[in-house]
Design an enzyme around this catalytic site. Structure first.
Site, PDB file in Angstrom:
ATOM      1  N   GLY A 143      -7.207   7.846  16.208  1.00  0.00           N
ATOM      2  CA  GLY A 143      -7.376   7.567  14.788  1.00  0.00           C
ATOM      3  C   GLY A 143      -7.419   6.074  14.503  1.00  0.00           C
ATOM      4  N   CYS A 146       1.486   2.227   3.882  1.00  0.00           N
ATOM      5  CA  CYS A 146       0.689   1.013   4.099  1.00  0.00           C
ATOM      6  C   CYS A 146       0.557   0.172   2.835  1.00  0.00           C
ATOM      7  CB  CYS A 146      -0.694   1.381   4.625  1.00  0.00           C
ATOM      8  SG  CYS A 146      -1.608   2.515   3.568  1.00  0.00           S
ATOM      9  N   HIS A 204      -5.813  -3.585   1.595  1.00  0.00           N
ATOM     10  CA  HIS A 204      -5.253  -3.140   0.319  1.00  0.00           C
ATOM     11  C   HIS A 204      -4.818  -4.352  -0.512  1.00  0.00           C
ATOM     12  CE1 HIS A 204      -5.578   0.820   1.735  1.00  0.00           C
ATOM     13  NE2 HIS A 204      -4.317   1.197   1.796  1.00  0.00           N
TER      14      HIS A 204
END
Length: 362
Positions: free
Chosen positions: A12, A130, A243
């Site tokens: 992943g 996260c 982000h």
């Protein structure tokens, strides 16, 4: 001393990022085991110029390893993390399943690494969300200096937080929209290309999404402050990686912008951005780096004790993989891995743990 390491979810986005960082940081690996689903079993991944076969999770023997990084969702962490602990591993888990467990420490090294001194029972350490990690790192020096009574947070989260399929969907929709072709969303409920969605994960009964509520629960646990008031809004944006967050805080004691900048300038893990363009962006600054970028520090015009910040970080690195590796490096420096090599005495507590309704999603 070198260690036998397992990466569960090695194929992943977070797993592959973790693998790259292990090489970058020269992590002391004796043997490496890459683990994934049945679909990936038998495939190979190159690490440090060697080829490693992918092992299937359902049949892997965790007695072969001492340290296991879990980069999978809640269901798999719930089932297999206790098995790894029972076999003598220390588990660092990326999912949200154990974050609210009373015996599982929730750790950001720059924020609350001292909590690990009491790491005894579960054999599992939880990696925060996260999105929570960079905000907590950026606000830690302010919290320690004058206290924080309230946070208003609006996040702008990239599609890599959802996974590879979401990144592919954004790329495909961008091409389709530029070519004026119809689109058919699959990963998200609506179009993400050239659009924003104030909807990350399912909606909770109170009208907030589960992603938003994770910020509340995790911040309170990280700062050991259940009275900390947090008002979050989480937004998915058409950015591939990185982000961002617009953060407004109300401090318990007044703190000037000058003093806030001085605190941030020397804070571990923080890169303070000032000058004519006092902010970072995901694409230009954060992607591929390890720092938490903090900028646009300014006095709130509406509140005497209010300060505003713009915080940006690579969500796959510091937001997930790097934080986990930093935890492991601390365990090694303080000989925690050798202490926890024996099966955890209280592993039954986590083996039979069922996350409450408010501890959900990845």
């Amino acid at each position: 001393m070198n260690y036998s390491v397992a990466i569960v979810g090695a194929t992943g986005l977070v797993g592959t990022t973790l693998l790259s960082l292990l090489k970058e940081r020269d992590f002391p690996i004796k043997k490496l085991y890459l683990i994934a689903s049945q679909q990936s079993a038998g495939k190979e991944i190159t690490f440090a110029d060697e080829r490693y076969a992918i092992h299937e999770l359902s049949s892997f023997d965790f007695h072969l390893t001492e340290l296991a990084f879990f980069c999978v969702g809640n269901n798999l962490s719930a089932e297999y993390a206790p098995k790894a602990v029972a076999a003598g591993n220390t588990v660092i888990d990326k999912s949200s399943f154990y974050r609210n467990h009373p015996d599982v420490p929730l750790i950001i090294p720059e924020v609350n690494i001292s909590v690990l001194s009491s790491f005894k029972k579960a054999g599992i350490i939880a990696n925060p969300n996260c999105n929570t990690i960079p905000i907590a790192v950026g606000l830690k020096p302010i919290y320690d200096a004058v206290g924080i009574s309230r946070m208003n947070i609006a996040t702008y989260q990239s599609v890599s937080g959802t996974g590879k399929e979401a990144m592919m969907e954004l790329e495909e929709q961008t091409k389709q929209l530029l070519a004026k072709l119809p689109i058919h969303p699959k990963v998200y409920t609506q179009q993400i290309g050239f659009n924003i969605l104030p909807h990350i994960d399912d909606f909770h009964e109170n009208g907030y999404t589960k992603e938003e509520m994770k910020m509340v629960w995790e911040m309170q646990k990280l700062f050991a402050d259940p009275s900390l008031a947090i008002n979050p809004t989480a937004v998915r944006v058409p950015v591939f990686c990185g982000h961002s967050a617009a953060v407004h805080i109300e401090t318990k004691d007044k703190l000037s912008v000058t003093d806030a900048l001085a605190l941030l300038a020397k804070a571990p893990g923080v890169k303070l951005i000032t000058g004519d363009q006092p902010y970072a962006t995901p694409a230009h600054d954060a992607v591929g780096t390890d720092e938490v970028y903090v900028g646009r520090v300014r006095q709130d015009l509406s509140h005497e004790h209010g300060l505003n910040f713009w915080i940006v970080a690579d969500n796959l690195r510091k937001g997930a993989a790097l934080n986990a590796i930093q935890i492991a490096e601390h365990l090694i420096r303080h000989s925690f891995l050798s202490i926890t090599r024996k099966p955890a005495a209280a592993s039954d507590d986590v083996a039979h743990y069922r996350a409450p309704h408010n501890d959900i999603s990845n």
